[in-house]
Design a protein around this motif. Structure first.
Motif, PDB file in Angstrom:
ATOM      1  N   ALA A   1      -4.123  -7.164 -13.653  1.00 29.88           N
ATOM      2  CA  ALA A   1      -2.592  -5.713 -14.211  1.00 29.88           C
ATOM      3  C   ALA A   1      -3.693  -4.778 -13.123  1.00 29.88           C
ATOM      4  O   ALA A   1      -2.634  -4.395 -12.282  1.00 29.88           O
ATOM      5  CB  ALA A   1      -2.762  -5.813 -14.796  1.00 29.88           C
ATOM      6  N   PHE A   2      -4.874  -4.406 -13.134  1.00 27.67           N
ATOM      7  CA  PHE A   2      -5.081  -3.405 -12.084  1.00 27.67           C
ATOM      8  C   PHE A   2      -5.643  -3.460 -10.482  1.00 27.67           C
ATOM      9  O   PHE A   2      -4.609  -3.404  -9.773  1.00 27.67           O
ATOM     10  CB  PHE A   2      -6.697  -3.475 -12.631  1.00 27.67           C
ATOM     11  N   LYS A   3      -5.092  -4.997 -10.686  1.00 23.04           N
ATOM     12  CA  LYS A   3      -5.177  -6.014  -9.425  1.00 23.04           C
ATOM     13  C   LYS A   3      -4.092  -6.022  -8.707  1.00 23.04           C
ATOM     14  O   LYS A   3      -3.638  -6.024  -7.329  1.00 23.04           O
ATOM     15  CB  LYS A   3      -4.743  -7.454  -9.633  1.00 23.04           C
ATOM     16  N   VAL A   4      -2.641  -5.812  -9.598  1.00 16.29           N
ATOM     17  CA  VAL A   4      -0.939  -5.817  -9.419  1.00 16.29           C
ATOM     18  C   VAL A   4      -1.105  -4.374  -8.902  1.00 16.29           C
ATOM     19  O   VAL A   4      -0.134  -4.494  -8.368  1.00 16.29           O
ATOM     20  CB  VAL A   4      -0.008  -6.419 -10.761  1.00 16.29           C
ATOM     21  N   TYR A   5      -1.416  -3.554 -10.274  1.00 15.76           N
ATOM     22  CA  TYR A   5      -1.492  -1.901  -9.123  1.00 15.76           C
ATOM     23  C   TYR A   5      -2.169  -1.960  -7.938  1.00 15.76           C
ATOM     24  O   TYR A   5      -1.442  -1.199  -7.426  1.00 15.76           O
ATOM     25  CB  TYR A   5      -2.418  -1.707 -10.484  1.00 15.76           C
ATOM     26  N   GLU A   6      -3.215  -2.009  -7.280  1.00 15.51           N
ATOM     27  CA  GLU A   6      -4.381  -2.550  -6.814  1.00 15.51           C
ATOM     28  C   GLU A   6      -2.818  -2.244  -5.366  1.00 15.51           C
ATOM     29  O   GLU A   6      -2.733  -2.181  -3.957  1.00 15.51           O
ATOM     30  CB  GLU A   6      -5.004  -3.130  -6.500  1.00 15.51           C
ATOM     31  N   ARG A   7      -2.307  -4.051  -5.162  1.00 11.05           N
ATOM     32  CA  ARG A   7      -1.235  -4.617  -4.810  1.00 11.05           C
ATOM     33  C   ARG A   7       0.108  -3.475  -4.110  1.00 11.05           C
ATOM     34  O   ARG A   7       0.593  -2.938  -2.936  1.00 11.05           O
ATOM     35  CB  ARG A   7      -1.031  -6.126  -4.661  1.00 11.05           C
ATOM     36  N   GLY A   8      -0.033  -2.620  -5.453  1.00 12.69           N
ATOM     37  CA  GLY A   8       1.330  -1.997  -5.459  1.00 12.69           C
ATOM     38  C   GLY A   8       1.293  -0.350  -4.908  1.00 12.69           C
ATOM     39  O   GLY A   8       1.928  -0.259  -4.011  1.00 12.69           O
ATOM     40  N   VAL A   9       0.215   0.013  -5.083  1.00  8.64           N
ATOM     41  CA  VAL A   9      -0.203   1.190  -4.122  1.00  8.64           C
ATOM     42  C   VAL A   9      -0.548   1.077  -2.679  1.00  8.64           C
ATOM     43  O   VAL A   9      -0.504   2.073  -1.971  1.00  8.64           O
ATOM     44  CB  VAL A   9      -1.729   1.642  -5.129  1.00  8.64           C
ATOM     45  N   LYS A  10      -0.793  -0.297  -2.150  1.00 11.80           N
ATOM     46  CA  LYS A  10      -0.713  -0.394  -0.900  1.00 11.80           C
ATOM     47  C   LYS A  10       0.149  -1.359  -0.172  1.00 11.80           C
ATOM     48  O   LYS A  10       0.566  -1.458   0.826  1.00 11.80           O
ATOM     49  CB  LYS A  10      -1.762  -2.332  -0.789  1.00 11.80           C
ATOM     50  N   ILE A  11       1.454  -1.738  -1.071  1.00 14.32           N
ATOM     51  CA  ILE A  11       2.756  -1.491  -0.723  1.00 14.32           C
ATOM     52  C   ILE A  11       3.252  -0.508  -0.135  1.00 14.32           C
ATOM     53  O   ILE A  11       3.947  -0.055   0.370  1.00 14.32           O
ATOM     54  CB  ILE A  11       3.497  -2.915  -1.370  1.00 14.32           C
ATOM     55  N   PHE A  12       3.346   0.582  -1.192  1.00 16.50           N
ATOM     56  CA  PHE A  12       4.476   1.554  -1.369  1.00 16.50           C
ATOM     57  C   PHE A  12       3.233   2.647  -0.907  1.00 16.50           C
ATOM     58  O   PHE A  12       2.099   3.101  -0.839  1.00 16.50           O
ATOM     59  CB  PHE A  12       5.550   2.059  -2.305  1.00 16.50           C
ATOM     60  N   LYS A  13       4.746   3.309  -0.300  1.00 10.02           N
ATOM     61  CA  LYS A  13       4.195   5.481   0.473  1.00 10.02           C
ATOM     62  C   LYS A  13       4.810   5.773  -0.748  1.00 10.02           C
ATOM     63  O   LYS A  13       5.236   5.461  -2.057  1.00 10.02           O
ATOM     64  CB  LYS A  13       4.464   5.275   1.808  1.00 10.02           C
ATOM     65  N   TYR A  14       4.026   7.297  -0.817  1.00 13.39           N
ATOM     66  CA  TYR A  14       4.498   8.570  -1.917  1.00 13.39           C
ATOM     67  C   TYR A  14       5.658   8.777  -0.903  1.00 13.39           C
ATOM     68  O   TYR A  14       6.432   8.519   0.016  1.00 13.39           O
ATOM     69  CB  TYR A  14       4.224   9.053  -1.342  1.00 13.39           C
ATOM     70  N   PRO A  15       6.656   9.028  -1.713  1.00 17.49           N
ATOM     71  CA  PRO A  15       6.873   9.227  -2.728  1.00 17.49           C
ATOM     72  C   PRO A  15       7.289   8.305  -4.365  1.00 17.49           C
ATOM     73  O   PRO A  15       7.209   8.238  -5.273  1.00 17.49           O
ATOM     74  CB  PRO A  15       7.698  10.916  -3.908  1.00 17.49           C
ATOM     75  N   HIS A  16       7.036   6.563  -4.349  1.00 16.50           N
ATOM     76  CA  HIS A  16       7.874   5.839  -4.706  1.00 16.50           C
ATOM     77  C   HIS A  16       6.540   5.387  -5.272  1.00 16.50           C
ATOM     78  O   HIS A  16       6.533   4.978  -6.434  1.00 16.50           O
ATOM     79  CB  HIS A  16       8.085   4.551  -4.000  1.00 16.50           C
ATOM     80  N   VAL A  17       4.865   5.534  -4.384  1.00 11.01           N
ATOM     81  CA  VAL A  17       3.659   5.205  -5.260  1.00 11.01           C
ATOM     82  C   VAL A  17       3.207   5.836  -6.139  1.00 11.01           C
ATOM     83  O   VAL A  17       2.585   5.652  -6.823  1.00 11.01           O
ATOM     84  CB  VAL A  17       2.637   4.640  -4.285  1.00 11.01           C
ATOM     85  N   LYS A  18       4.120   7.160  -6.693  1.00  4.53           N
ATOM     86  CA  LYS A  18       3.002   8.241  -7.539  1.00  4.53           C
ATOM     87  C   LYS A  18       3.062   7.448  -8.791  1.00  4.53           C
ATOM     88  O   LYS A  18       2.829   7.457  -9.240  1.00  4.53           O
ATOM     89  CB  LYS A  18       4.007   9.840  -7.405  1.00  4.53           C
ATOM     90  N   ASP A  19       4.906   6.891  -9.615  1.00  3.86           N
ATOM     91  CA  ASP A  19       4.094   6.573 -10.553  1.00  3.86           C
ATOM     92  C   ASP A  19       3.100   5.832 -11.080  1.00  3.86           C
ATOM     93  O   ASP A  19       2.838   5.258 -11.921  1.00  3.86           O
ATOM     94  CB  ASP A  19       5.810   6.106 -11.175  1.00  3.86           C
TER      95      ASP A  19
END
Length: 915
Positions: free
Chosen positions: A568-586
């Motif tokens: 799950a944490f790896k998925v979060y890591e992928r998410g923060v790499k894919i998206f930029k602010y403001p979408h990555v805030k949540d």
């Protein structure tokens, strides 16, 4: 020979003129002078002179014109039957012998004859005039000629012949002829002439009428006098107008139907009404036709009922007479018509009682109105999806008509031109079959629907989702999953090559990238599939790069539910790499929250790295939440000093509008952890950090309240003095009220006067600033004092600024700023170095601090003026974590019996010495 009256003979005065005329009888000048001299003589005498002159000069137009005018003046007020008119006419006839080329003489004569109502003589005279005058002067004769034939009493045929001759002379005046025909009720010729005018492309109306108006007049004539006009194809004429004049379509259709009604062709009229309602494209025209049609049906029903009531009375009388007769066929005295009526009476094929049929027809017409009106709107735009849905709703309860309507709709609507969402027609069509438990046809309709080339991918994805939901409603879970697999399948290379060759890429080629479809698919997998299949779907979404932050959160939540925390944490890591602010805030907030909750103190360094990375990537407007989480982590599992550093860093990174709030949080946490005195440094930092003036003022007020609560009255007063430069007494009375209350409670007469002096100085400063500054700066909510001083300096107020600084210097102490300078009017809570004997010795910043004696509080002085110092309990929050240590030391002292408890002043003194 008739004798001449002596009055008509020349008088003695006339001898002069007579002699001249005798010498030269052919001189017009002499005769004219003679007539002028006799202008006052009786007209009879003047007539004699005129006759003599005209006998000598029969070709003189001047004499004839004057003579005729005087003759006309004589008969002007006489009745037309007077004998003078005969003499006048005779004179005109004699004059025309020589004046027959003079149009003015003809016009005078013709007008005279017209007023005398001599029809035949006048007509012949007009003809003579036209024959005598050249064609170029006929216009002067035709004008009174038309007036003459337009009079009452002139035979219509005569007038028509005259008008026809006139049109041969000037065809452009045919409109006048048509008006005359209409006025004379010659409808046949009027219609023919008007039709000829409309067929003439070169026609120009001298009355300013356009083709539309002429066409309307023709239609009105044809319809209103249908039985009097023949030889014209009225149907074709009116239909031509319908095609040509689109703004009068409704009226023209009703006119055509009215024509057939007047021809007693009622069924043909009904056909025209029906055809008109099926062809008009505007609601206005439809309403016109429908209203006339409904009134027509109502009138036929009423007329038929009236006729039936009359025929029933006749039949009752005939039945009484027929009782005596046995067989009408043996009655040879009856005519064929009467025999036919008696034999066919009561025969069902010859029954005229069709009132029920007419009523049913009228009721059916009323029931059809919604559908007919909807058809009009669909003719305006056959690709309007909403109107097709309304049409289906009109036929609610009739499944057959609804199916036909849906079939027509999906065939007619072009998805590329559709107004609305065309896929909803297919979906509603399928649901209609589903509602009637026909799943086979439902699947057939949906299968055809997914093959349509829609305008957007979302429409096609909606059809697939509706199909899958239909399968789910009927418990076909396996079929629903299979549908989603079909829908999300990536097209093969061969298919892509074939589509690229065609050059027109359908939406089916883009369907595999539809986020809506994948979201529905992953929901199905989570509900019906296994964890591995669901993860595979999520991975495909990530591989296609169509994931959203919500997809990342859902994927991680799925893994957490199944205890795959690291995944799950790896998925979060992928998410923060894919998206930029403001979408990555949540994603960051959720990731950090879950990580801290999962590991807590176990992986503190990793958590710190995550927080550092998060705050470094976040913009200033989104960093506040992350810093608060970071500080909370340090407070719960890390070091308090690191937490304070996080708060301090947050105050620098957050936007200017959030700094005050951040400093308040920083101060509250520092007071709770390290005690209230530690907050002094934070207050100083906040005041010097460059906050907006209104926020600096707020911090100063809170700082002053803190110092007062700690008993540092001088420090509190110094803070008030420093903050006064930001508080205009006119716009910020609350600050000055607070200072006023402070001085009342803790000050004296000198300090109160100093406060009033500062208030006057600040008020004067703001008044001068407002007077000098430009208007746009005065309107600002935040007026920088330094900027104001610069403006004043430019305006020549250097001396005033110097005086202000001189006044502010003695009333404030100084504090060392960050750059080594000294800020006027501010007292630091830290230590400062002093020169001289105390060099290198740390002392408090307040140089006016009172040195207390070392003796105990219990020693009393020998003098009478012994001052008793009251003891006050210092709040426990001042000492923070030291409070517990003090209690422990107190208990140890009691156990050792070292002595009694210290007073408040002694404790404060020792605390300061310990610093």
């Amino acid at each position: 020979m008739a004798s001449i009256s002596k009055d008509l003979y020349p008088s003695q005065e006339d001898l002069v003129y007579e002699e001249e005329i005798l010498r030269n009888p052919f001189s017009l000048k002499l005769w004219w002078r003679y007539l002028i001299s006799k202008s006052d003589s009786p007209f009879k005498k003047r007539f004699v002179i005129y006759e003599r002159a005209l006998k000598a000069l029969p070709g003189s137009y001047k004499l004839w014109h004057a003579y005729l005018r005087e003759r006309l003046e004589i008969v002007r007020n006489l009745p037309v039957t007077h004998p003078h008119y005969d003499s006048l006419n005779n004179t005109f006839e004699r004059g025309l012998v020589t004046m027959h080329k003079m149009p003015r003489v003809w016009v005078m004569y013709l007008q005279t004859l017209t007023s005398q109502r001599l029809v035949t003589r006048t007509r012949r005279t007009f003809d003579r005039a036209l024959c005598a005058l050249p064609v170029t002067q006929h216009e002067r004769v035709w004008e009174p000629y038309l007036v003459f034939v337009g009079q009452e009493g002139v035979p219509i045929e005569t007038s028509l012949r005259v008008y026809r001759r006139y049109l041969m002379y000037d065809p452009s005046h045919i409109e006048e002829f048509i008006e005359f025909l209409v006025k004379s009720s010659r409808w046949q010729e009027a219609a023919e002439r008007l039709a000829g005018v409309l067929n003439d492309d070169m026609f120009y109306s001298i009355k300013g009428k356009n083709k539309h108006k002429l066409w309307m007049e023709l239609c009105e004539i044809l319809v209103r006098h249908a039985n009097e006009i023949s030889g014209l194809n009225v149907d074709a004429i009116i239909r031509g107008g319908i095609r040509k004049f689109t703004d009068e379509v409704g009226m023209l259709w009703t006119s055509l139907a009215d024509y057939y009604i007047r021809k007693t062709l009622l069924e043909k009229a009904r056909d025209v009404y029906e055809e008109g309602m099926m062809k008009v494209v505007t609601v206005r025209d439809f309403s016109v036709i429908f209203d006339v049609y409904s009134r027509f049906e109502e009138s036929t029903v009423a007329k038929k009922m009236e006729m039936m009531s009359e025929s029933d009375e006749e039949d009752e009388g005939e039945e009484e007479g027929d009782e005596e007769e046995e067989d009408v066929r043996l009655n040879f005295s009856l005519s064929v018509k009467e025999l036919q009526r008696k034999i066919l009476n009561r025969f069902w094929l010859n029954d005229d009682n069709d009132v029920d049929l007419r009523l049913a027809r009228l009721e059916e017409l009323m029931n059809r109105r919604p559908a007919l009106a909807n058809s009009v709107l669909l003719r305006q735009n056959p690709h309007n999806v909403e109107q097709w849905h309304r049409r289906v709703k009109i036929f609610e309860g009739d499944a057959a008509k609804q199916i036909l309507t849906y079939t027509e709709a999906v065939r007619t609507v072009d998805p590329m031109k559709a107004l609305g969402k065309p896929h909803t027609l297919w979906v509603a069509f399928a649901k209609l079959y589903e509602h009637h438990k026909d799943l086979v046809n439902t699947r057939v309709i949906l299968d055809k629907a997914v093959q349509v080339n829609y305008k957007t991918v979302d429409h096609l994805a909606s059809v697939w989702c509706e199909w899958a939901e239909m399968e789910l409603r009927h418990k076909n879970f396996k079929g629903a999953l299979e549908l989603m697999r079909r829908a999300t399948a990536v097209p093969t290379v061969e298919v892509k090559r074939r589509v690229a060759a065609d050059g027109n890429e359908p939406v089916q080629m883009k369907l595999h990238r539809s986020l809506r479809l994948w979201s529905f698919y992953v929901d199905l997998e989570e509900s019906l599939g296994t964890l591995e299949s669901t993860r595979a779907v999520y991975e495909k979404i990530l591989d296609l790069r169509i994931a959203t932050p919500q997809i990342i959160l859902n994927y991680a939540y799925l893994l957490e539910e199944n205890k795959y925390f690291e995944d799950a944490f790896k998925v979060y890591e992928r998410g923060v790499k894919i998206f930029k602010y403001p979408h990555v805030k949540d994603i960051w907030v959720t990731y950090l929250t879950k990580f801290v909750k999962r590991y807590g103190k176990a992986k503190l360094e990793r958590a710190r790295e995550l927080f550092e990375h998060a705050v470094s990537m976040a913009p200033s407007d989104a960093v506040r939440t992350l810093y608060l989480q970071y500080a909370k982590l340090e407070e719960d599992y890390g070091l308090a000093k690191r937490a304070m550093k996080v708060y301090e860093e947050a105050t620098k990174k957050v936007p200017e509008g959030q700094r005050l709030e951040m400093y308040e949080i920083y101060i509250s946490r520092a007071a709770e952890i390290f005690g209230v005195p530690r907050t002094r440094e934070i207050y100083e930092q906040a005041i010097e950090s460059g906050l907006p003036h209104k926020d600096v003022k707020i911090m100063c007020i809170k700082f002053a309240e803190l110092e007062r609560s700690l008993g540092e009255i001088d420090r509190s007063r110094a803070v008030y003095k420093y903050a006064s430069q930001y508080a205009d007494p006119r716009s910020d009375p609350d600050f000055w009220n607070n200072w006023h209350e402070f001085e009342v409670l803790h000050g004296n007469e000198d300090t109160y006067r100093e406060m009033l002096r500062i208030k006057r100085s600040v008020s004067a400063s703001y008044s001068q600033t407002h007077f000098i500054l430009p208007e746009n700066m005065m309107l600002k909510d935040k007026i920088d004092v330094e900027e104001a001083k610069d403006e004043l300096k430019k305006a020549g107020f250097d001396e005033m600024a110097a005086l202000e600084r001189q006044l502010m210097a003695p009333m404030s102490t100084t504090v060392t700023s960050k750059d080594g300078g000294r800020r006027v009017g501010f007292v630091s809570a830290g230590v400062i170095a002093q020169s001289g004997e105390n060099a290198g010795k740390p002392v408090t910043g307040n140089g006016e601090d009172i040195e207390l004696p070392d003796e105990s509080d219990e020693e009393e002085s020998d003098g009478e003026d012994n001052v008793e110092i009251a003891q006050k309990e210092v709040p426990a929050a001042v000492f923070g974590g030291l409070a517990r240590k003090r209690e422990e030391d107190g208990k140890e002292a009691e156990e050792d019996g070292a002595g009694k408890a210290l007073g408040a002043l002694e404790r404060i003194k020792r605390q300061k010495l310990a610093q």
